[in-house]
Design a protein around this motif. Structure first.
Motif, short mmCIF file in Angstrom:
data_model
loop_
_atom_site.label_atom_id
_atom_site.label_comp_id
_atom_site.label_asym_id
_atom_site.label_seq_id
_atom_site.Cartn_x
_atom_site.Cartn_y
_atom_site.Cartn_z
N MET A 1 0.85 -1.20 0.00
CA MET A 1 0.00 0.00 0.00
C MET A 1 0.88 1.24 0.00
SD MET A 1 -2.98 1.06 2.70
CE MET A 1 -3.96 2.53 2.43
N ARG A 2 0.57 2.20 -0.89
CA ARG A 2 1.36 3.42 -1.00
C ARG A 2 1.17 4.31 0.23
NH1 ARG A 2 -0.25 6.20 -6.47
NH2 ARG A 2 -2.32 5.80 -5.57
N PRO A 3 2.23 4.96 0.66
CA PRO A 3 2.08 5.85 1.82
C PRO A 3 1.20 7.04 1.47
CG PRO A 3 4.27 6.06 0.86
CD PRO A 3 3.63 4.88 0.18
N LYS A 4 0.49 7.51 2.49
CA LYS A 4 -0.46 8.60 2.32
C LYS A 4 0.18 9.92 2.72
CE LYS A 4 -4.90 10.24 4.12
NZ LYS A 4 -6.00 9.95 5.05
N ILE A 5 0.03 10.93 1.84
CA ILE A 5 0.52 12.28 2.10
C ILE A 5 -0.69 13.20 2.20
CG2 ILE A 5 1.91 14.19 1.26
CD1 ILE A 5 3.55 11.82 2.15
N ASP A 6 -0.78 13.95 3.30
CA ASP A 6 -1.95 14.80 3.50
C ASP A 6 -2.05 15.90 2.46
OD1 ASP A 6 -2.52 13.28 5.72
OD2 ASP A 6 -1.47 14.61 7.10
#
Length: 707
Positions: A1-6
């Motif tokens: 799963m790709r990391p989430k950037i706000d």
């Protein structure tokens, strides 16, 4: 799963010829204001410590460095990708250009370069909010056709890009800017749900540092009432005292290259060392208490059988709300309790409990264990009813009995303290005049001063300012707090003006008298004063000398000190004084030895000079008279020192050769009493052999212990 950037933002900063000069602000160009605003935006993102990415595109740069220009030669000129999307850092602020160039670029092309970088320049990252911040004065015309602009606008809406314009007022009418560019910019802002603001409004918004917005994390547990009632609830932190910087990565500065490295650091290691310079493991340490010079281990502290149990929130009972005073509250925050999300029965039960507590004017006392094995704490549960949709319990920590400090104040309900109606009305008028909800006139947007949950902390703001200043100026001293922070300490002008008249009325109604505290005369010091032994003739001065007019000072004569026993202030003087009063050494030796023991005990810094001098004096007296008194006392004292493991005092006495009095030392003895003479002949045989084990040096004993 790709990391989430706000959030990911690309700042398009115009550095071209068109922003070099400004007619509105003499001496300050559009470029200077745009650079300061961009630096402030980057600084805010650094301080918030959020999951953000920032990129910088220079419009009108000397260089042409972007992906779109490499794909098609001759297009997208004078647009430089200064920094790709990356976490915000102080290096990005340092890399901003110092002066504008002599080129001009197309701001529509800069938007396309930023959009292309969002789409093709970032991989393996899931960005939630994509924002493009445009800072230009729109004086450079765009050569993109209207049809192409509509295609770009449709693509921005499809990809979810947000375009913000900072700098000019694109909704204002002015001949200084191209109206066509204004209209295009308005279409981008409105169709992408963006925002626009001038530099003045933006810098006012960025005036203070703010914490990053964090989604609330719930603490889920069952609210227990008695043995059978358990309500699934979720607790959220409403407010909490936190340091301005929670986690800050430190860097070590290389003295040769004068650069900071975040990959290197100072290694800190905690070790426990005994008096013999031996390392001890942490698990082998036993806590204890210092009782005098003896350390008493506390075995129960380390081998406690008490267990707090699993995490819980159990109500012990209910009490009247008036029984819980504000001084009983403790802790550093407040939490709100709601019924578990998705559980309608739990939400209804919490609502019913809150309404019952509110009607009966009661609060709940609960025991809380945050997690398994944590120490339990007591909390008080208050009902909170704001609206029909906002009903919950507020949870605040409450003190234990031993933490409450009671202070006695004098009674004020006396006749001499009774206030008149005029005095009461005067205070009411002062309170109305100092109402913070009406502190400013109509020229301000908000008439309330220091609103709750909106006013920032001056100390926190100054700490963050110092961190920012030190990052950009490592060799300069820290500045003073800026005027914006100091304004938080000042009274609003309107309140100061309104409160002046009520204050004058209060001064007339309450005549304050200065209370002079009478102090008792200190007793005359027992230390003898210095007597004036100088001949009076030496004090006479020639009558022609001008110093004859000086007042004469009469020194107090010393009074004789009455000595009844031997103290620790001057034991030698007391001993000699009592000897002159025909006291015998038989009667004085217990007092003298007791004074010596007190002198040794009170010297915690290891300086035993006064005790050694007194001991030497007493030993010499016993050598001249009868050594029995000294040797018998020394046997008992040394035994007590050995039991308490006070080897320092034993070593000091041994080094100064103040141990037992041997027979050959007593050559001047004139003590010929039969009984005492018999004891005097036996002291060498009776005392020395019994203390052979004690007289062994401590390092020898340690050697056998190690074997």
């Amino acid at each position: 799963m790709r990391p989430k950037i706000d959030q990911a933002s690309i700042i398009i900063l115009d550095v071209g010829k068109n922003v070099a000069m400004s007619e509105e602000t003499p001496g300050k160009s559009f470029f200077d204001e745009a650079k300061a605003c961009a630096a402030r935006v980057l600084e805010r993102k650094i301080m918030s410590q959020g999951k953000n990415l920032v990129g910088i595109v220079l419009l009108g740069s000397k260089k042409t460095k972007n992906n779109m220009a490499e794909m098609s030669d001759g297009t997208f000129k004078y647009i430089e990708m200064l920094a790709e999307l990356q976490p915000p850092s102080w290096k990005l602020i340092r890399d901003l250009p110092d002066e504008p160039s002599k080129k001009k670029g197309d701001w529509i092309d800069a938007l396309l370069v930023a959009a292309d970088h969002f789409k093709n320049g970032v991989s393996n990252v899931r960005i939630v909010d994509k924002k493009i911040i445009l800072m230009t004065n729109f004086k450079a015309p765009t050569y993109v056709e209207a049809d192409e602009i509509n295609q770009v606008l449709d693509g921005f809406k499809k990809e979810g890009f947000e375009v913000d314009v900072i700098g000019p007022d694109i909704y204002g009418k002015s001949e200084k800017y191209e109206e066509e560019n204004f209209e295009i910019a308005r279409n981008f802002v409105e169709n992408t749900d963006g925002a626009t603001a001038t530099f003045e409004n933006t810098m006012r918004y960025l005036l203070f540092h703010k914490k990053k917005s964090v989604s609330a994390m719930s603490w889920n547990v069952d609210l227990s009432i008695g043995p059978n009632i358990k309500i699934p609830i979720s607790s959220f932190v409403r407010s909490k005292d936190e340091p301005p910087i929670n986690k800050w990565r430190t860097a070590v500065k290389d003295p040769i290259s004068t650069t900071a490295s975040s990959t290197e650091g100072i290694l800190k290691q905690k070790t426990y060392i005994t008096e013999n310079q031996n390392n001890v493991k942490e698990e082998d340490i036993i806590k204890g208490y210092h009782y005098g010079q003896t350390i008493i281990p506390d075995a129960d502290m380390n081998n406690s059988s008490y267990e707090s149990g699993e995490k819980c929130l159990s109500i012990y009972g209910f009490t009247d709300k008036g029984n819980v005073k504000w001084e009983n509250l403790n802790g550093n925050g407040i939490s709100y309790i709601f019924g578990r999300k998705g559980d309608n029965k739990a939400q209804y039960a919490v609502r019913c409990l809150v309404e019952c507590l509110h009607e009966l004017n009661l609060v709940g006392i609960a025991r809380r264990v945050y997690n398994n094995g944590n120490a339990p704490k007591m909390y008080v549960l208050f009902p909170v009813i704001d609206t029909n949709d906002y009903i919950c319990l507020s949870m605040i920590e409450i003190c234990y009995k031993e933490n409450i400090k009671y202070m006695a104040f004098p009674v004020t309900n006396l006749k001499k303290y009774e206030c008149t109606s005029k005095q009461v009305d005067a205070f009411k008028n002062l309170i109305k005049a100092m109402d913070l909800t009406n502190a400013y006139d109509e020229t301000y947007d908000d008439r309330e001063a220091f609103p709750i949950a909106e006013t920032v902390s001056p100390s926190v703001q100054y700490v963050l300012d110092c961190i920012s200043f030190r990052a950009m100026n490592p060799d300069k001293p820290l500045p003073k707090p800026r005027d914006d922070i100091m304004m938080l300490f000042k009274v609003p002008p309107l309140i100061e003006k309104r409160s002046q008249e009520p204050l004058n009325v209060l001064k007339d109604l309450f005549i304050l008298k200065k209370v002079e505290h009478k102090t008792r005369d200190k007793k005359v010091n027992s230390t003898p004063l210095i007597q004036n032994n100088i001949n009076q003739t030496t004090m006479d001065v020639d009558s022609n000398d001008q110093s004859n007019d000086m007042p004469k000072v009469q020194l107090a004569t010393a009074k004789a000190i009455e000595v009844n026993n031997i103290g620790t202030e001057n034991p030698i003087r007391d001993f000699e004084t009592l000897l002159d009063k025909n006291q015998t050494i038989f009667n004085l030796s217990p007092q003298m030895t007791k004074a010596i023991e007190r002198l040794f005990y009170s010297n915690f810094d290891g300086n035993f000079s006064k005790a050694l001098n007194t001991l030497k004096y007493f030993r010499n007296k016993c050598v001249e008279t009868d050594p029995t008194y000294y040797n018998k006392w020394y046997i008992q004292y040394r035994s007590s020192l050995t039991e308490c493991k006070n080897e320092d005092i034993i070593n000091v006495i041994t080094e100064n050769k103040l141990g037992f009095i041997l027979k050959e030392e007593n050559v001047l003895s004139t003590y010929e009493t039969p009984d005492s003479h018999e004891d005097s002949q036996l002291y060498e045989n009776d005392t020395v052999p019994d203390m052979t084990e004690v007289a062994v040096k401590s390092d020898v004993c340690d050697m056998f212990d190690e074997m």
